[in-house]
Design a protein around this motif. Structure first.
Motif, mmCIF file in Angstrom:
data_model
loop_
_atom_site.group_PDB
_atom_site.id
_atom_site.type_symbol
_atom_site.label_atom_id
_atom_site.label_comp_id
_atom_site.label_asym_id
_atom_site.label_seq_id
_atom_site.Cartn_x
_atom_site.Cartn_y
_atom_site.Cartn_z
ATOM 1 N N ALA A 124 22.232 4.571 -52.378
ATOM 2 C CA ALA A 124 23.164 4.722 -51.266
ATOM 3 C C ALA A 124 22.493 4.406 -49.936
ATOM 4 O O ALA A 124 23.094 3.758 -49.063
ATOM 5 N N TYR A 127 22.054 0.683 -49.693
ATOM 6 C CA TYR A 127 23.371 0.081 -49.444
ATOM 7 C C TYR A 127 23.766 0.267 -47.973
ATOM 8 O O TYR A 127 24.151 -0.693 -47.285
ATOM 9 N N GLY A 128 23.683 1.504 -47.496
ATOM 10 C CA GLY A 128 24.068 1.768 -46.113
ATOM 11 C C GLY A 128 23.194 1.035 -45.120
ATOM 12 O O GLY A 128 23.676 0.507 -44.109
ATOM 13 N N LYS A 131 23.832 -3.135 -45.936
ATOM 14 C CA LYS A 131 25.202 -3.650 -45.777
ATOM 15 C C LYS A 131 25.845 -3.176 -44.475
ATOM 16 O O LYS A 131 26.417 -3.977 -43.726
ATOM 17 N N TRP A 132 25.753 -1.876 -44.191
ATOM 18 C CA TRP A 132 26.427 -1.345 -43.010
ATOM 19 C C TRP A 132 25.611 -1.530 -41.739
ATOM 20 O O TRP A 132 26.123 -2.035 -40.743
ATOM 21 N N ARG A 281 34.811 5.989 -46.446
ATOM 22 C CA ARG A 281 33.962 4.806 -46.590
ATOM 23 C C ARG A 281 32.835 5.054 -47.591
ATOM 24 O O ARG A 281 32.484 4.190 -48.380
ATOM 25 N N ALA A 285 31.917 3.131 -51.067
ATOM 26 C CA ALA A 285 30.594 2.577 -51.357
ATOM 27 C C ALA A 285 30.126 2.982 -52.750
ATOM 28 O O ALA A 285 29.572 2.168 -53.501
ATOM 29 N N GLU A 288 31.904 1.054 -55.399
ATOM 30 C CA GLU A 288 31.378 -0.305 -55.532
ATOM 31 C C GLU A 288 30.026 -0.306 -56.246
ATOM 32 O O GLU A 288 29.811 -1.074 -57.192
#
Length: 335
Positions: A124, A127-128, A131-132, A281, A285, A288
């Motif tokens: 996570a 990913y954060g 991607k974010w 959100r 995530a 996904e």
């Protein structure tokens, strides 16, 4: 139930003991823990050196996967018997844990419990961050340090899912092979080569667009010297033992963005709670990421698994710095 209890700060003051099960709150999900993640952050918590501090007695552990036993009156997403993975602020090294429904996520049948515990914080966070926060784009170059640890392998895999070319650094042949196995396009042994020179050579002197750095210290400083114009560098942690001081002149002349990310904010563990839009959100995530894992596109690697009573062996494996991927505990030894 059985749990690991820290009676005073310091690993020497922990024990495997009988404790009362946690109270089921109205917004809570009671989980029978089949796997609990073990991390360097757990050691820092036990020593009182982590940003999240707890007064003893407490049970460490923030990542769990298992089966729902009961649901609070104010919950609606789960039922007893569901397979789930969850992030908790504390209490994961136990046979049972209660997590707020907002940080519990449905676990596909194709994802096993050991793999699942890498998602609440490790995958996570990658990913954060990528991607974010860094908006890593297809075709960009991502440099990942500490590439064979849980965070590094997650960053490699998430980076590849986002379409990046990934350069990874590690300190021995087995770790380099692990980085390649998880998708790294180029793997650099930083003990044998200057990673800065290799990165510049492999990018036609432009540098890496995004740098994911859980090491800190000199590694961070050298990274600033091989980052591309308009590049983004993410200080993920300081496993090297030194918190770097960021030279503002380099940030200025190279248009560098230094990006912080504390995943705990998104999980509601910070001083300020995230708005409902962020909670939604986060759930998207996880849908996904776990979907990618169920399809075999993410492959969390487990270095070793120990029964809960051998938690000290699990933590020793972390301190020896030989772990590739993650170490897990099995509170329920019937699996």
């Amino acid at each position: 139930m059985k749990a690991v209890v820290c009676r005073q700060l310091g690993l020497a003051h922990t024990e495997y003991a009988d404790v009362a099960p946690p109270v089921l709150r109205p917004d809570g999900i009671r989980i029978r823990v089949h796997a609990a993640g073990v991390s360097f952050a757990n050691l820092l918590v036990l020593e009182g050196k982590h940003q999240n501090r707890w007064e003893p007695p407490f049970t460490p552990g923030t990542e769990v996967a298992g089966v729902v036993l009961a649901c609070g009156d104010q919950t609606s997403l789960f039922k007893p018997g569901d397979r789930v993975v969850a992030g908790v602020r504390i209490g994961g090294y136990a046979e049972e844990v209660v997590a707020p429904e907002s940080t519990v996520f449905a676990l596909p049948d194709a994802v096993d419990f050991d793999a699942a515990v890498q998602f609440p914080t490790i995958y996570a966070t990658a990913y954060g961050a990528l991607k974010w926060r860094a908006a890593l784009a297809p075709g960009e170059t991502l440099l990942v340090h500490g590439a064979a640890g849980g965070s590094g392998l997650a960053a490699i895999e998430i980076g590849k899912m986002l379409g990046a070319r990934v350069i990874a650094t590690a300190g021995d042949a087995s770790k380099l092979e692990a980085a390649r196995r998880h998708g790294a396009d180029i793997a650099i042994n930083y003990r044998e080569e200057d990673f800065r020179d290799v990165v510049l050579r492999e990018t036609a002197q432009r540098g890496a667009d995004v740098i994911f750095d859980p090491v800190g210290g000199d590694t961070f400083s050298e990274s600033l010297r091989c980052i591309a114009p308009d590049g983004r560098i993410i200080p993920m942690g300081f496993a090297g033992g030194t918190i770097p001081q960021i030279p503002a002149n380099l940030v200025l002349v190279k248009n560098v963005t230094v990006i912080g990310i504390y995943w705990g904010y998104y999980m509601g563990w910070g001083k300020q709670l995230p708005p409902a839009s962020v909670v939604k959100r986060v759930r998207g995530a996880f849908d996904e990421m776990l979907g990618w894992a169920a399809a075999g596109r993410l492959s969390p690697e487990t270095f070793a698994a120990f029964p809960l009573e051998r938690y000290r062996d699990a933590l020793d494996a972390i301190t020896e710095r030989k772990v590739i991927g993650r170490v897990v505990l099995h509170p329920d030894t019937t699996i």
